[in-house]
Design an enzyme around this catalytic site. Structure first.
Site, PDB file in Angstrom:
ATOM      1  N   GLU A 267       0.889  -1.173   0.000  1.00 43.72           N
ATOM      2  CA  GLU A 267       0.000   0.000   0.000  1.00 43.72           C
ATOM      3  C   GLU A 267       0.918   1.211   0.000  1.00 43.72           C
ATOM      4  OE1 GLU A 267      -3.175  -0.230  -0.224  1.00 43.72           O
ATOM      5  OE2 GLU A 267      -3.493  -2.344   0.234  1.00 43.72           O
ATOM      6  N   GLU A 399       4.399  13.188  -4.489  1.00 39.01           N
ATOM      7  CA  GLU A 399       3.560  13.264  -3.307  1.00 39.01           C
ATOM      8  C   GLU A 399       4.206  14.227  -2.300  1.00 39.01           C
ATOM      9  OE1 GLU A 399       3.740   9.760  -0.832  1.00 39.01           O
ATOM     10  OE2 GLU A 399       1.580   9.849  -0.533  1.00 39.01           O
TER      11      GLU A 399
HETATM   12  P1  NAD Z   1       8.605   4.664   4.543  1.00 40.87           P
HETATM   13  O1  NAD Z   1       8.507   3.764   3.363  1.00 40.87           O
HETATM   14  O2  NAD Z   1       9.831   5.439   4.729  1.00 40.87           O
HETATM   15  O3  NAD Z   1       8.389   3.845   5.925  1.00 40.87           O
HETATM   16  C1  NAD Z   1       7.290   2.987   6.115  1.00 40.87           C
HETATM   17  C2  NAD Z   1       7.744   1.814   6.984  1.00 40.87           C
HETATM   18  O4  NAD Z   1       8.761   1.083   6.302  1.00 40.87           O
HETATM   19  C3  NAD Z   1       8.359   2.229   8.329  1.00 40.87           C
HETATM   20  O5  NAD Z   1       7.999   1.297   9.312  1.00 40.87           O
HETATM   21  C4  NAD Z   1       9.843   2.158   8.047  1.00 40.87           C
HETATM   22  O6  NAD Z   1      10.620   1.954   9.194  1.00 40.87           O
HETATM   23  C5  NAD Z   1       9.895   0.954   7.127  1.00 40.87           C
HETATM   24  N1  NAD Z   1      11.082   0.887   6.266  1.00 40.87           N
HETATM   25  C6  NAD Z   1      11.861   1.916   5.836  1.00 40.87           C
HETATM   26  N2  NAD Z   1      12.861   1.423   5.063  1.00 40.87           N
HETATM   27  C7  NAD Z   1      12.711   0.081   5.023  1.00 40.87           C
HETATM   28  C8  NAD Z   1      13.420  -0.974   4.389  1.00 40.87           C
HETATM   29  N3  NAD Z   1      14.490  -0.760   3.632  1.00 40.87           N
HETATM   30  N4  NAD Z   1      12.968  -2.236   4.553  1.00 40.87           N
HETATM   31  C9  NAD Z   1      11.868  -2.486   5.281  1.00 40.87           C
HETATM   32  N5  NAD Z   1      11.168  -1.535   5.922  1.00 40.87           N
HETATM   33  C10 NAD Z   1      11.567  -0.267   5.775  1.00 40.87           C
HETATM   34  O7  NAD Z   1       7.315   5.560   4.460  1.00 40.87           O
HETATM   35  P2  NAD Z   1       7.075   6.959   5.158  1.00 40.87           P
HETATM   36  O8  NAD Z   1       7.604   7.988   4.250  1.00 40.87           O
HETATM   37  O9  NAD Z   1       7.494   6.963   6.545  1.00 40.87           O
HETATM   38  O10 NAD Z   1       5.459   6.965   5.120  1.00 40.87           O
HETATM   39  C11 NAD Z   1       4.748   7.775   4.306  1.00 40.87           C
HETATM   40  C12 NAD Z   1       4.463   7.084   2.979  1.00 40.87           C
HETATM   41  O11 NAD Z   1       3.552   6.010   3.201  1.00 40.87           O
HETATM   42  C13 NAD Z   1       3.786   8.008   2.004  1.00 40.87           C
HETATM   43  O12 NAD Z   1       4.323   7.815   0.730  1.00 40.87           O
HETATM   44  C14 NAD Z   1       2.345   7.540   2.033  1.00 40.87           C
HETATM   45  O13 NAD Z   1       1.597   7.825   0.887  1.00 40.87           O
HETATM   46  C15 NAD Z   1       2.505   6.079   2.251  1.00 40.87           C
HETATM   47  N6  NAD Z   1       1.274   5.511   2.803  1.00 40.87           N
HETATM   48  C16 NAD Z   1       0.499   4.708   2.019  1.00 40.87           C
HETATM   49  C17 NAD Z   1      -0.703   4.210   2.508  1.00 40.87           C
HETATM   50  C18 NAD Z   1      -1.610   3.327   1.661  1.00 40.87           C
HETATM   51  O14 NAD Z   1      -2.518   2.708   2.224  1.00 40.87           O
HETATM   52  N7  NAD Z   1      -1.409   3.249   0.362  1.00 40.87           N
HETATM   53  C19 NAD Z   1      -1.101   4.536   3.795  1.00 40.87           C
HETATM   54  C20 NAD Z   1      -0.295   5.373   4.558  1.00 40.87           C
HETATM   55  C21 NAD Z   1       0.908   5.850   4.057  1.00 40.87           C
END
Ligand code: NAD
Length: 541
Positions: A267, A399
């Protein structure tokens, strides 16, 4: 400070009594960090104060957590689906009962307003109620058509995949952890959750409530820590990974899941369009746009960031949208006074500022907002409306994930659809019109996983029975609906022959048999086409 005695004592349930926020990490794979241990400090976005520490788990901690979860899962898989559903239902009730504590904690660690926190928390028990009622049917054994009537039967059973890894983001830490974890548990799996390092405490508190609700010990594990350190060993050890987060991270998750040949749902991000047609009630559309663009200070994957308005409605809509936006209140209190809270941290604030600055430098006009509000909180930013944004400006293509909306006039509905679809993302969209049927037709032409007519996002997100997810760079797979439960299962098809081996019979000459078999197949296909036509005729909505 929050009105309850947080952060020194969390909760009022017997098992949570007198808990200190710093004690919650005992729920983590590795126990509470001592001074000098490898740990992560967690800060309150609204004030910048440190509110606690959690262990920075490593690959060994992850391996141990998955092993414990796997051991607990064997018995849970044998527990009838209806009994598992009862645990989910009780958990939903407990979340509703403990709402004040959870709301305080949610506000404390995310900085969101109380109103947004309520919207988030409400989602957890309603999601649980849906999963509890739907899971037994979604997982039930099914009869499918056999080779030919009377010759064989085909029965499909669904088995849990085993241990599911859930990796969740900070923006809706309770909802987005539970929307993936609860259906996985209901389907008979164990779950190892890695919450975002900025927001681990809500997940830890929910892990306690799951046990209070009757979930067997060890079935739900939490590993805290940095994504790049904890994520890869987690993906290597589990049988399925449900990820919510950015598109960039989603790609690395998909690559690793692909190498391990495990399933994954992703997601991811969006750059969501909102379309206002010429016949729309502009006042209603403006109120909807405020909700679509600024809920959770725009830190919502479903948020609208690009607004396309048919020219005949443009001026009236823009006036109303600016007026409604200027009425939005910004604050960090633990009451219901503020509409909007803080951004999550200084990095997020810098990202929002740089996107607005980039648009300004390329000639955009700031109709309202456009500045940080350190007087309200260190990471607060005003809800902002931009016009005259160049199509290659960062806000138009990427975004922002903040309270910023770009409004652009378009000649007609077709141009609005084309502009809406001009994006690699495809998560959510919103269409505003007085003609609901036309709105639904236009919705079918927008390449997004969810499209709302005369609503911002709740008409689709809140429909727990309907799948939710993204096209294109917004992800893979779907949560919600029976699909959201079944993704965590392997199907096993059992075929039983009533006539012995299905092979060339010994006593009939082969050419006769082949001719007869094809003739029978032709009759069978015509018959099943006729049956299907009748079925479709009578099942049309
Ligand atoms: P992110 O991808 O940086 O982090 C999300 C999660 O992934 C965190 O728990 C983080 O610690 C983990 N993570 C980071 N690097 C990783 C790796 N290499 N391997 C495994 N896990 C890892 O996302 P963010 O920027 O913190 O969150 C915001 C983003 O999430 C935005 O782009 C938003 O649109 C998206 N989002 C999508 C939905 C949906 O339902 N489509 C919902 C909420 C947020």
């Amino acid at each position: 400070m929050p009105p309850t005695d947080l952060p020194t004592a969390v909760g009022d349930a017997p098992t949570l009594a007198s808990r200190r926020l710093d004690d919650l990490p005992e729920r983590v794979a590795r126990s509470r960090p001592a001074d000098g241990d490898d740990a992560i400090d967690v800060f309150a976005p609204a004030t910048g104060e440190r509110i606690g520490r959690v262990p920075a788990c490593d690959a060994d901690d992850v391996a141990a957590a998955v092993e414990r979860a796997r051991d607990a899962q064997a018995e849970w898989a044998e527990t009838p689906a209806a009994e598992r559903a009862r645990v989910v239902d009780r958990f939903g009730d407990l979340v509703a009962d403990r709402r004040e504590t959870l709301l305080d904690l949610l506000q404390l660690e995310t900085g969101k307003s109380r109103r947004t926190a309520v919207e988030e928390l409400f989602d957890v028990p309603t999601g649980c109620a849906y999963v509890a009622s739907e899971a037994p049917d979604a997982l039930a054994e099914e009869r499918r058509r056999g080779v030919a009537p009377g010759i064989t039967t085909a029965t499909v059973t669904r088995e849990p995949v085993g241990v599911v890894g859930v990796i969740s983001p900070w923006n809706y830490p309770l909802t987005l952890s539970m929307a993936d974890a609860i259906p996985a548990l209901a389907a008979g799996n164990a779950v190892v959750l890695k919450p975002d390092e900025k927001t681990p405490f809500g997940a830890l508190l929910l892990s306690e409530l799951l046990e209070v609700a009757g979930l067997p010990a060890d079935l739900f594990q939490v590993v805290t820590g940095e994504g790049p350190r904890v994520g890869p060993p987690l993906i290597d050890a589990v049988d399925y990974v449900a990820f919510t987060g950015s598109t960039a991270t989603g790609r690395t998750i998909a690559e690793r899941a692909g190498r391990n040949l495990i399933g994954c749902s992703l997601e991811l991000g969006g750059n969501n369009p909102l379309v206002v047609l010429g016949d729309a009630d502009v006042e209603e559309a403006a109120r909807g746009a405020v909700q679509a663009c600024f809920s959770n200070a725009g830190q919502l994957c479903l948020s609208a960031e690009r607004i396309y308005v048919v020219e005949s409605a443009y001026d009236a809509f823009l006036d109303a949208f600016v007026r409604e936006t200027e009425a939005v209140t910004l604050g960090t209190g633990y009451d219901y006074d503020a509409d909007l809270g803080s951004l999550v941290d200084a990095d997020q604030l810098a990202r929002v500022e740089s996107h607005v600055e980039d648009a300004r430098e390329r000639g955009a006009t700031v109709e309202t907002g456009g500045r940080a509000r350190p007087d309200v909180g260190p990471s607060c930013y005003e809800p902002t409306i931009l016009t005259g944004v160049e199509p290659d400006a960062t806000v138009a293509c990427e975004e922002t994930f903040g309270p910023v909306a770009a409004v652009t006039p378009v000649p007609d509905a077709d141009a609005a659809i084309a502009a809406a679809n001009d994006s690699p993302y495809g998560l959510n969209a919103s269409v505003w019109t007085a003609d609901r049927e036309r709105g639904a037709e236009i919705a079918r032409e927008i390449d997004c996983g969810t499209v709302n007519v005369n609503d911002a996002f709740l008409a689709t997100w809140g429909a727990n029975d309907a799948p939710m997810g993204g096209f294109g760079d917004s992800g893979l797979g779907r949560r919600h609906g029976p699909e959201g439960i079944r993704r965590y299962t392997e199907t096993r098809t059992v075929g039983v022959s009533r006539v012995g081996p299905l092979t060339f019979p010994d006593r009939i000459p082969t050419d006769w048999f082949v001719r007869g078999a094809f003739a029978a197949m032709g009759v069978g296909r015509r018959a099943s086409r006729a049956v299907d036509a009748v079925r479709r005729r009578f099942s049309r909505p």
